[in-house]
Design a protein around this motif. Structure first.
Motif, PDB file in Angstrom:
ATOM      1  N   TYR A  36     -16.067  17.643  18.460  1.00  0.00           N
ATOM      2  CA  TYR A  36     -16.169  19.076  18.317  1.00  0.00           C
ATOM      3  C   TYR A  36     -15.123  19.717  17.380  1.00  0.00           C
ATOM      4  CZ  TYR A  36     -19.568  18.629  22.127  1.00  0.00           C
ATOM      5  OH  TYR A  36     -20.675  18.431  22.687  1.00  0.00           O
ATOM      6  N   THR A  37     -14.478  18.537  16.809  1.00  0.00           N
ATOM      7  CA  THR A  37     -13.327  19.216  15.899  1.00  0.00           C
ATOM      8  C   THR A  37     -13.937  20.375  14.874  1.00  0.00           C
ATOM      9  OG1 THR A  37     -12.316  17.182  16.156  1.00  0.00           O
ATOM     10  CG2 THR A  37     -11.589  18.481  14.242  1.00  0.00           C
ATOM     11  N   ARG A  38     -14.807  19.797  14.249  1.00  0.00           N
ATOM     12  CA  ARG A  38     -15.361  20.779  13.142  1.00  0.00           C
ATOM     13  C   ARG A  38     -15.789  22.195  13.737  1.00  0.00           C
ATOM     14  NH1 ARG A  38     -20.587  19.896   9.259  1.00  0.00           N
ATOM     15  NH2 ARG A  38     -20.162  21.856   7.861  1.00  0.00           N
ATOM     16  N   PHE A  39     -16.613  21.881  14.904  1.00  0.00           N
ATOM     17  CA  PHE A  39     -17.155  23.366  15.483  1.00  0.00           C
ATOM     18  C   PHE A  39     -15.979  24.073  16.096  1.00  0.00           C
ATOM     19  CE2 PHE A  39     -18.100  25.344  19.638  1.00  0.00           C
ATOM     20  CZ  PHE A  39     -19.032  26.035  19.290  1.00  0.00           C
ATOM     21  N   ALA A  40     -14.725  23.641  16.554  1.00  0.00           N
ATOM     22  CA  ALA A  40     -13.792  24.280  16.890  1.00  0.00           C
ATOM     23  C   ALA A  40     -12.993  24.902  15.909  1.00  0.00           C
ATOM     24  CB  ALA A  40     -12.927  23.372  17.838  1.00  0.00           C
ATOM     25  N   GLN A  41     -12.918  24.233  14.849  1.00  0.00           N
ATOM     26  CA  GLN A  41     -12.284  24.851  13.695  1.00  0.00           C
ATOM     27  C   GLN A  41     -13.003  25.985  12.861  1.00  0.00           C
ATOM     28  OE1 GLN A  41     -11.858  21.376  10.977  1.00  0.00           O
ATOM     29  NE2 GLN A  41      -9.998  20.864  12.057  1.00  0.00           N
ATOM     30  N   LYS A  42     -14.391  25.953  12.884  1.00  0.00           N
ATOM     31  CA  LYS A  42     -15.017  26.966  12.347  1.00  0.00           C
ATOM     32  C   LYS A  42     -15.132  28.230  13.368  1.00  0.00           C
ATOM     33  CE  LYS A  42     -18.752  26.202   9.790  1.00  0.00           C
ATOM     34  NZ  LYS A  42     -20.002  25.859   9.142  1.00  0.00           N
ATOM     35  N   LEU A  43     -15.573  27.821  14.525  1.00  0.00           N
ATOM     36  CA  LEU A  43     -15.301  29.233  15.452  1.00  0.00           C
ATOM     37  C   LEU A  43     -13.938  29.750  15.613  1.00  0.00           C
ATOM     38  CD1 LEU A  43     -17.090  30.640  17.507  1.00  0.00           C
ATOM     39  CD2 LEU A  43     -16.502  28.888  19.188  1.00  0.00           C
ATOM     40  N   SER A  44     -13.014  29.027  15.719  1.00  0.00           N
ATOM     41  CA  SER A  44     -11.817  29.626  15.764  1.00  0.00           C
ATOM     42  C   SER A  44     -11.299  30.420  14.490  1.00  0.00           C
ATOM     43  CB  SER A  44     -10.747  28.559  15.807  1.00  0.00           C
ATOM     44  OG  SER A  44      -9.168  29.035  15.860  1.00  0.00           O
ATOM     45  N   ALA A  45     -11.753  30.183  13.196  1.00  0.00           N
ATOM     46  CA  ALA A  45     -11.363  30.852  12.260  1.00  0.00           C
ATOM     47  C   ALA A  45     -12.293  32.100  11.990  1.00  0.00           C
ATOM     48  CB  ALA A  45     -11.837  29.832  10.744  1.00  0.00           C
ATOM     49  N   SER A  46     -13.503  31.992  12.472  1.00  0.00           N
ATOM     50  CA  SER A  46     -14.582  33.264  12.567  1.00  0.00           C
ATOM     51  C   SER A  46     -14.028  34.139  13.267  1.00  0.00           C
ATOM     52  CB  SER A  46     -15.731  32.670  12.658  1.00  0.00           C
ATOM     53  OG  SER A  46     -16.676  33.900  12.708  1.00  0.00           O
ATOM     54  N   LEU A  47     -13.699  33.674  14.763  1.00  0.00           N
ATOM     55  CA  LEU A  47     -13.175  34.703  15.666  1.00  0.00           C
ATOM     56  C   LEU A  47     -11.948  35.062  15.452  1.00  0.00           C
ATOM     57  CD1 LEU A  47     -14.451  33.099  18.950  1.00  0.00           C
ATOM     58  CD2 LEU A  47     -14.953  35.220  18.177  1.00  0.00           C
ATOM     59  N   GLY A  48     -11.103  34.343  14.871  1.00  0.00           N
ATOM     60  CA  GLY A  48      -9.485  34.768  14.716  1.00  0.00           C
ATOM     61  C   GLY A  48      -8.815  34.787  16.212  1.00  0.00           C
ATOM     62  N   ARG A  49      -9.266  33.570  16.869  1.00  0.00           N
ATOM     63  CA  ARG A  49      -8.751  33.362  18.449  1.00  0.00           C
ATOM     64  C   ARG A  49      -8.691  31.657  18.459  1.00  0.00           C
ATOM     65  NH1 ARG A  49     -13.008  36.242  21.935  1.00  0.00           N
ATOM     66  NH2 ARG A  49     -12.071  35.089  23.533  1.00  0.00           N
ATOM     67  N   PRO A  50      -8.069  31.287  19.513  1.00  0.00           N
ATOM     68  CA  PRO A  50      -7.965  29.926  19.741  1.00  0.00           C
ATOM     69  C   PRO A  50      -9.248  29.360  20.205  1.00  0.00           C
ATOM     70  CG  PRO A  50      -6.124  31.108  20.877  1.00  0.00           C
ATOM     71  CD  PRO A  50      -7.022  32.114  20.437  1.00  0.00           C
ATOM     72  N   VAL A  51      -9.538  28.241  19.937  1.00  0.00           N
ATOM     73  CA  VAL A  51     -10.668  27.580  20.801  1.00  0.00           C
ATOM     74  C   VAL A  51     -10.155  26.318  21.302  1.00  0.00           C
ATOM     75  CG1 VAL A  51     -12.904  26.210  20.348  1.00  0.00           C
ATOM     76  CG2 VAL A  51     -12.459  28.459  19.062  1.00  0.00           C
ATOM     77  N   HIS A  52     -10.270  25.980  22.540  1.00  0.00           N
ATOM     78  CA  HIS A  52      -9.602  24.832  23.311  1.00  0.00           C
ATOM     79  C   HIS A  52     -11.005  23.878  23.557  1.00  0.00           C
ATOM     80  CE1 HIS A  52      -6.680  27.381  23.842  1.00  0.00           C
ATOM     81  NE2 HIS A  52      -7.172  28.335  24.238  1.00  0.00           N
ATOM     82  N   THR A  53     -10.804  22.565  23.116  1.00  0.00           N
ATOM     83  CA  THR A  53     -11.629  21.482  23.735  1.00  0.00           C
ATOM     84  C   THR A  53     -10.919  20.524  24.572  1.00  0.00           C
ATOM     85  OG1 THR A  53     -11.300  20.206  21.621  1.00  0.00           O
ATOM     86  CG2 THR A  53     -13.180  21.878  21.672  1.00  0.00           C
ATOM     87  N   PHE A  54     -11.513  19.727  25.541  1.00  0.00           N
ATOM     88  CA  PHE A  54     -10.815  18.904  26.301  1.00  0.00           C
ATOM     89  C   PHE A  54     -11.700  17.809  26.466  1.00  0.00           C
ATOM     90  CE2 PHE A  54     -13.141  21.646  29.230  1.00  0.00           C
ATOM     91  CZ  PHE A  54     -13.481  20.830  30.204  1.00  0.00           C
ATOM     92  N   ASN A  55     -11.171  16.538  26.678  1.00  0.00           N
ATOM     93  CA  ASN A  55     -11.747  15.357  27.012  1.00  0.00           C
ATOM     94  C   ASN A  55     -12.222  15.328  28.677  1.00  0.00           C
ATOM     95  OD1 ASN A  55     -12.148  13.630  24.974  1.00  0.00           O
ATOM     96  ND2 ASN A  55     -10.254  13.189  24.615  1.00  0.00           N
ATOM     97  N   ARG A  56     -13.143  15.347  28.793  1.00  0.00           N
ATOM     98  CA  ARG A  56     -13.578  15.458  30.211  1.00  0.00           C
ATOM     99  C   ARG A  56     -13.227  13.826  30.952  1.00  0.00           C
ATOM    100  NH1 ARG A  56     -18.259  15.370  31.721  1.00  0.00           N
ATOM    101  NH2 ARG A  56     -19.559  15.289  29.703  1.00  0.00           N
ATOM    102  N   ARG A  57     -13.243  13.639  32.207  1.00  0.00           N
ATOM    103  CA  ARG A  57     -12.668  12.354  32.786  1.00  0.00           C
ATOM    104  C   ARG A  57     -13.796  11.223  32.244  1.00  0.00           C
ATOM    105  NH1 ARG A  57      -9.604  13.567  38.294  1.00  0.00           N
ATOM    106  NH2 ARG A  57      -9.277  16.007  38.015  1.00  0.00           N
TER     107      ARG A  57
END
Length: 277
Positions: A43-64
């Motif tokens: 989800y790296t690309r998705f998080a980068q594009k969404l964060s840039a578009s929103l101007g807010r942080p996007v947090h992803t995490f590895n589930r167990r």
């Protein structure tokens, strides 16, 4: 992007990645709950594009069961991921959540009780009135008992139906394809996550319920399905949308189940508009 390990109330560890952490002062972030058979890195690309578009942080995490997060317990239920999501939301001071596929199912169930203000899901693998079935798990377990991981993975991929043309291949051909791809990064990842994926499917089915309890979801809920995604995603989504009068329901043209990982501009725009509202 920053990386850290956070502790959960039960003593577990969750590997957390924050994109655009320097934007924290612009408002709370969006927490992304990932699908089965993938990791936060997908989800790296998705998080980068969404964060840039929103101007807010996007947090992803590895589930167990992924990365440096704690192993998935043998007696896994959706409650494990719901409690982990609560820990991530609290740690990041986030109230907006996005879930993809299995992560969408976790998000939908979690948002009934957690302090989620805006919820968006893409192809949530939630079971409503038995919309998700998994008769193929018996064949999967026979293959794993025989030590045939290539066939077991083929049964799993065909059962999930999320691999487009790949999942429609004859079982024998898909088994051979898995054997040939065993040494590739993707092949290794899928083998590592097979057991977690099957546990998660069983957990979805165990959590099956009518649509009415989803009335507890936030008023601000956006449901997106890919035009080319398997039909069973739309079956559950339509039932939830019908009872949740404040929800928005969108079909993303030309996109399949992997639309989130491809991060097309039309998806980023739709999510940015929703989370900025």
């Amino acid at each position: 992007m920053t990386r850290e390990n956070i502790r959960t109330p039960d003593g577990g560890t969750i590997e957390l990645f924050s994109t655009g952490a320097e934007l924290a002062s612009a408002g709370s972030g969006v927490v992304v709950v990932a699908a089965s058979m993938v990791t936060a890195a997908d989800y790296t690309r998705f998080a980068q594009k969404l964060s840039a578009s929103l101007g807010r942080p996007v947090h992803t995490f590895n589930r167990r069961g992924r990365g440096s997060s704690s192993p998935q317990p043998e007696d896994y239920t959706l409650d494990v991921d719901i409690k982990d999501l609560a820990a991530v939301m609290k740690h990041t001071s986030s109230t907006d959540v996005f879930g993809h596929s299995f992560g969408g199912a976790v998000a939908l169930h979690a948002a009934r009780t957690l302090p989620v203000e805006r919820l968006a899901v893409y192809d949530p693998a939630v079971s409503v009135n038995h919309s998700v079935t998994a008769d193929w798990t018996t064949e999967y377990e026979k293959a794993t008992a025989a030590g045939d991981d290539d066939r077991a993975l083929a049964v799993l991929l065909r059962g999930l139906e999320t691999g487009s043309a790949l999942s429609r291949m004859p079982l024998s051909m898909l088994t051979l394809a898995n054997k040939l791809a065993a040494g590739t990064p993707l092949g290794k990842q899928m083998r590592e996550l097979m057991k977690t994926g099957v546990r998660e499917i069983k957990a979805i089915i165990a959590a099956d319920m009518p649509a009415e309890p989803f009335l507890e979801l936030p008023l601000e809920t956006l449901i997106i399905v890919g035009e080319k995604s398997p039909a069973y995603f739309g079956v559950a989504c339509a039932q939830i949308h019908e009872v949740l009068s404040g929800s928005s329901y969108t079909i993303l043209p030309g996109m399949g189940h992997d639309g989130v990982n491809k991060a097309p501009d039309k998806l980023i725009s739709a999510l940015s508009e929703f989370f900025a509202s």
